[in-house]
Scaffold this active site. Structure first.
Site, mmCIF file in Angstrom:
data_model
loop_
_atom_site.group_PDB
_atom_site.id
_atom_site.type_symbol
_atom_site.label_atom_id
_atom_site.label_comp_id
_atom_site.label_asym_id
_atom_site.label_seq_id
_atom_site.Cartn_x
_atom_site.Cartn_y
_atom_site.Cartn_z
ATOM 1 N N ASP A 114 0.829 -1.207 0.000
ATOM 2 C CA ASP A 114 0.000 0.000 0.000
ATOM 3 C C ASP A 114 0.863 1.257 0.000
ATOM 4 O O ASP A 114 0.559 2.243 -0.690
ATOM 5 C CB ASP A 114 -0.957 -0.001 1.195
ATOM 6 C CG ASP A 114 -0.244 -0.138 2.535
ATOM 7 O OD1 ASP A 114 0.887 -0.665 2.580
ATOM 8 O OD2 ASP A 114 -0.841 0.275 3.558
ATOM 9 N N ARG A 115 1.959 1.213 0.752
ATOM 10 C CA ARG A 115 2.849 2.373 0.796
ATOM 11 C C ARG A 115 3.504 2.601 -0.567
ATOM 12 O O ARG A 115 3.609 3.741 -1.032
ATOM 13 C CB ARG A 115 3.920 2.166 1.874
ATOM 14 C CG ARG A 115 3.361 2.191 3.291
ATOM 15 C CD ARG A 115 4.372 1.711 4.314
ATOM 16 N NE ARG A 115 5.562 2.560 4.363
ATOM 17 C CZ ARG A 115 6.650 2.268 5.063
ATOM 18 N NH1 ARG A 115 6.705 1.140 5.757
ATOM 19 N NH2 ARG A 115 7.682 3.088 5.063
ATOM 20 N N THR A 138 -5.805 2.666 9.332
ATOM 21 C CA THR A 138 -5.617 1.966 10.593
ATOM 22 C C THR A 138 -4.259 2.335 11.182
ATOM 23 O O THR A 138 -4.128 2.626 12.366
ATOM 24 C CB THR A 138 -5.703 0.443 10.382
ATOM 25 O OG1 THR A 138 -6.973 0.135 9.800
ATOM 26 C CG2 THR A 138 -5.546 -0.291 11.688
#
Length: 283
Positions: A114-115, A138
């Site tokens: 995701d990063r 989150t």
């Protein structure tokens, strides 16, 4: 047609790409809870309207970027196989270099997908300048890109909900106050985040436990993010003005805490767009 999925810790975001559609709003799907008797079935029910259209057509390929634990990854893979067994599932991994971004990690696959997807999409939208890419979910992840697209590394902080869960686990006596913040004992959804309290904008103190928790987590995030971004801006000053790119479910909430002297912008669907970009990239 292909389906692109960003499987985050809080929710699943998906985009079905058809040649006849240039822009499509992504679909957001909730994960089944751990106490559901048939989590795969529940997930399949939520995914089927996305994966099968009114004519019974389904994607030939499902491209997935996942940061969840193996159990939920298995739920997702099994649910997709039940809905469209002919579709190829392609799980993305972080390469050492792609879309001009070069990963700082010695082992690129240790970096969250995701990063990486957020970084390559932020770079595509904002070329030729240093960037701080922040995904507020989150976890709050912060990654820095030099003007030449070299990833310089990053940080991970607990997000708003993670802080609450940590306090609940470590200090059970705070549970009543936490539940009063969440509302009737039900955890607040990331998109239902309450506005930043006005007291956060001043040097205010709480006179009750629930407000003390609420103000405390805002100050903790604000102080950490602003301090580090200020350091990065100073150290990268010779490359240009650092732009803070903010995305994720709590992006607006975080943007309210950013020092107004720091240049920043909000971006929608940054990670999911990066998933599509990575999947289509020629290495």
């Amino acid at each position: 047609m292909n389906c692109y999925i960003d499987a985050g810790n809080s929710r699943i975001k998906a985009h079905l790409a058809r040649r006849s559609q240039k822009t499509v709003e992504p679909v957001v799907i909730d994960w089944p809870t751990v106490n559901e008797s048939d989590p795969v079935g529940a997930l399949a029910t939520r995914l089927e309207p996305l994966l099968v259209d009114e004519k019974g057509r389904s994607p030939k390929q499902v491209v997935l970027a996942s940061v969840v634990e193996p159990r939920r990854r298995d739920w997702l893979g099994t649910a997709i196989a039940e809905i469209c067994p002919q579709a190829e599932c392609r799980w993305l991994e972080v390469p050492g270099k792609c879309c001009h971004v070069r990963v700082a990690y010695e082992s690129p696959t240790d970096l969250g997908i995701d990063r990486f997807c957020g970084m390559i999409e932020a770079r595509a939208r904002h070329p030729d300048r240093p960037l701080a890419v922040i995904n507020a979910g989150t976890a709050i992840t912060l990654d820095v890109l030099a003007a030449d697209s070299q990833h310089l590394g990053g940080l991970i902080l607990p997000g708003w909900r993670a802080q609450m869960e940590a306090l609940r686990a470590a200090a059970p006596a705070l549970t009543p106050a936490i539940e009063s913040l969440e509302g009737a004992g039900a955890p607040a959804e990331p998109t239902d985040a309450s506005p930043v309290p006005e007291a956060t904008r001043r040097l205010g103190l709480a006179a009750d436990t629930a407000t003390a928790i609420e103000l405390g987590r805002h100050w903790l995030i604000a102080a950490g993010v602003n301090q580090m971004v200020s350091v990065w801006q100073e150290r990268l000053a010779d490359e240009g003005v650092l732009l803070v790119v903010i995305a994720g479910g709590d992006a607006e909430r975080l943007a309210d805490l950013i020092d107004p002297y720091l240049e920043h912008c909000l971006e929608t669907d940054l990670v999911l767009s990066g998933v599509v970009r990575l999947a289509r990239a020629r290495r």
